[in-house]
Scaffold this active site. Structure first.
Site: not given
Ligand code: KE4
Length: 427
Positions: A143, A238, A266
């Protein structure tokens, strides 16, 4: 009046889509009504009734120092007194870019964003602008945020082009994304042989965290690097989760594989909204205003995010911080949990990479999305609720990662093992 948690959720659902501002928080994967949080400190999180939990979600990764670290809070407060957003350059942004570039040498030039999604979306657009190609490739179970081109499901066959992973994504756009099985070298070779000269980018989580934790097989990332170089494909790591999670740098520092672009998020924001994309100068210079690949953001490089992020990274950089000790603590936790399940005769496969882990409710091994999806999610849900009841907050989905922070103590581990032992008695 003593509100029940369902009251909070009922009220939230009246005015917020699904009652939450990000779907996984609604606990659909585990059932029941989500707990509402009042505050957090160190390794603990507290719900609105005041109940304490040992937190292994850590806001999905950012809180590696633990919640409300005094120095991070102080830096946010001090910065806020000088104003919260200017829409103009600040020295803190230069300091952040310098610190990240020194930690991750493949990043020669950087652009801050306000989320990981914006970072990966920008990386894809950059790769397409730089190469003049339209096709991209990702991996099933990875993801990268919710940009249209990345919310794609694998097509019917290995090398067939993608289909929309969500309504609202045009099939025409989905067909520009190839989604391949993670860790499958043959599929990768076949796809690159067939589409290599049309591929703008391959994007990968170097350690997958979004199908549960799945480490790369030996040689997988190296093969990705070799094929990307051979066909002129922009290789994007990523590292939104893995950036500064395992070491003061990226996972790339540990394995010696240099991507062309890296996405971060993060941890670099210390709990404030943040993302970043960085990498080879000749690619990054394509970004407006030096180049013509457009990207922008009102709050990109925001002073509060820079302050919280710089404080966090500077603490992680100090010698006092021992990533190996964090790894050992996570290993200690996972080994003891595994022993309890073995004694109980319940099959689990625990994947751990340094301080991130997933307990898959199955025999294993788990090395890609297909194998991850063999897990008993109903049993996972029962375990989740059993642990929650006993004061341990795990990720509310089988397909997410658990994290430890530098605030987690041996006593937290012991209490978690005790909660696990008691939960297994009723599982
Ligand atoms: P954000 O747009 O949520 O800051 O980042 C997206 C993203 C991009 N790449 C990776 C590897 C990620 O894990 C994420 C977002 N992670 C999720 C949980 N696995 C965020 C939690 C959520 O979606 O509420």
């Amino acid at each position: 009046m003593n509100k029940t948690k369902s009251d909070y959720f009922v009220k939230a659902r009246q005015i917020i889509a699904g009652g939450v501002n990000s779907p996984v928080r609604a606990w659909k994967a585990v059932g029941g009504k989500p707990v509402f949080v009042s505050h957090a400190k160190g390794s603990k999180i507290y719900d609105v009734s005041g109940k304490e939990y040992i937190d292994y979600v850590l806001s999905w990764g950012p809180m590696i120092l633990g919640h409300a670290h005094p120095k991070v809070i102080a830096s946010i407060c001090d910065t806020a007194k000088k104003g919260t957003s200017f829409g103009a350059p600040t020295q803190a942004e230069t300091q952040m870019a310098k610190l990240i570039s020194e930690a991750i040498p493949s990043i020669k030039l950087l652009r801050m964003t306000s989320s990981g999604t914006e970072a990966t979306m920008t990386a894809i657009r950059l790769a397409r602008g730089f190469t003049g190609r339209n096709l991209i490739a990702k991996f099933d179970g990875c993801y990268h945020g919710h940009a249209d081109s990345l919310l794609i499901k694998a097509g019917s066959g290995i090398a067939t082009l993608g289909i929309p992973g969500s309504p609202g994504i045009p099939a025409e756009l989905a067909r520009l994304t190839l989604s391949l099985p993670y860790n499958d070298m043959d599929a990768l070779r076949k796809a690159v042989k067939r589409y290599g000269s049309q591929l703008a980018a391959i994007i990968v989580e170097p350690v997958a965290g979004n199908m549960g934790v799945v480490p790369p097989r030996n040689g997988f990332l190296e093969k990705l690097r070799e094929l990307s170089t051979k066909y002129g494909i922009v290789l994007i790591f990523d590292e939104v989760i893995t950036g500064f999670r395992f070491t003061f740098g990226g996972y790339q520092n540990l394995i010696g594989v240099k991507p062309d672009l890296t996405c971060l998020g993060k941890i670099i924001g210390g709990g404030m909204p943040v993302g970043a994309v960085g990498g080879k100068r000749e690619i990054m210079e394509k970004l407006a205003p030096t180049g013509d690949v457009y990207q922008a953001g009102t709050l990109s490089g925001n002073p509060l995010a820079m302050s919280a992020g710089l404080t966090t990274l500077n603490i992680l950089k100090t010698k006092k911080i021992s990533f190996s000790a964090l790894d050992d603590k996570t290993n200690q936790l996972c080994r003891q949990i595994e022993n309890l399940f073995t004694t109980k005769g319940i099959a689990v496969c625990i994947n751990r990479v340094h301080s991130m882990f997933t307990i898959f409710f199955q025999q294993g091994p788990v090395y890609d999305l297909n194998t991850a999806q063999k897990s008993d999610t109903a049993l996972f849900a029962r375990f989740f609720h059993g642990m929650l009841k006993r004061g341990v907050w795990l990720a509310p989905s089988q397909y997410e990662a658990g994290f430890l922070s530098f605030a987690h103590t041996n006593r937290d581990v012991d209490r978690t093992i005790d909660a696990c032992s008691k939960t297994l008695k009723i599982l």
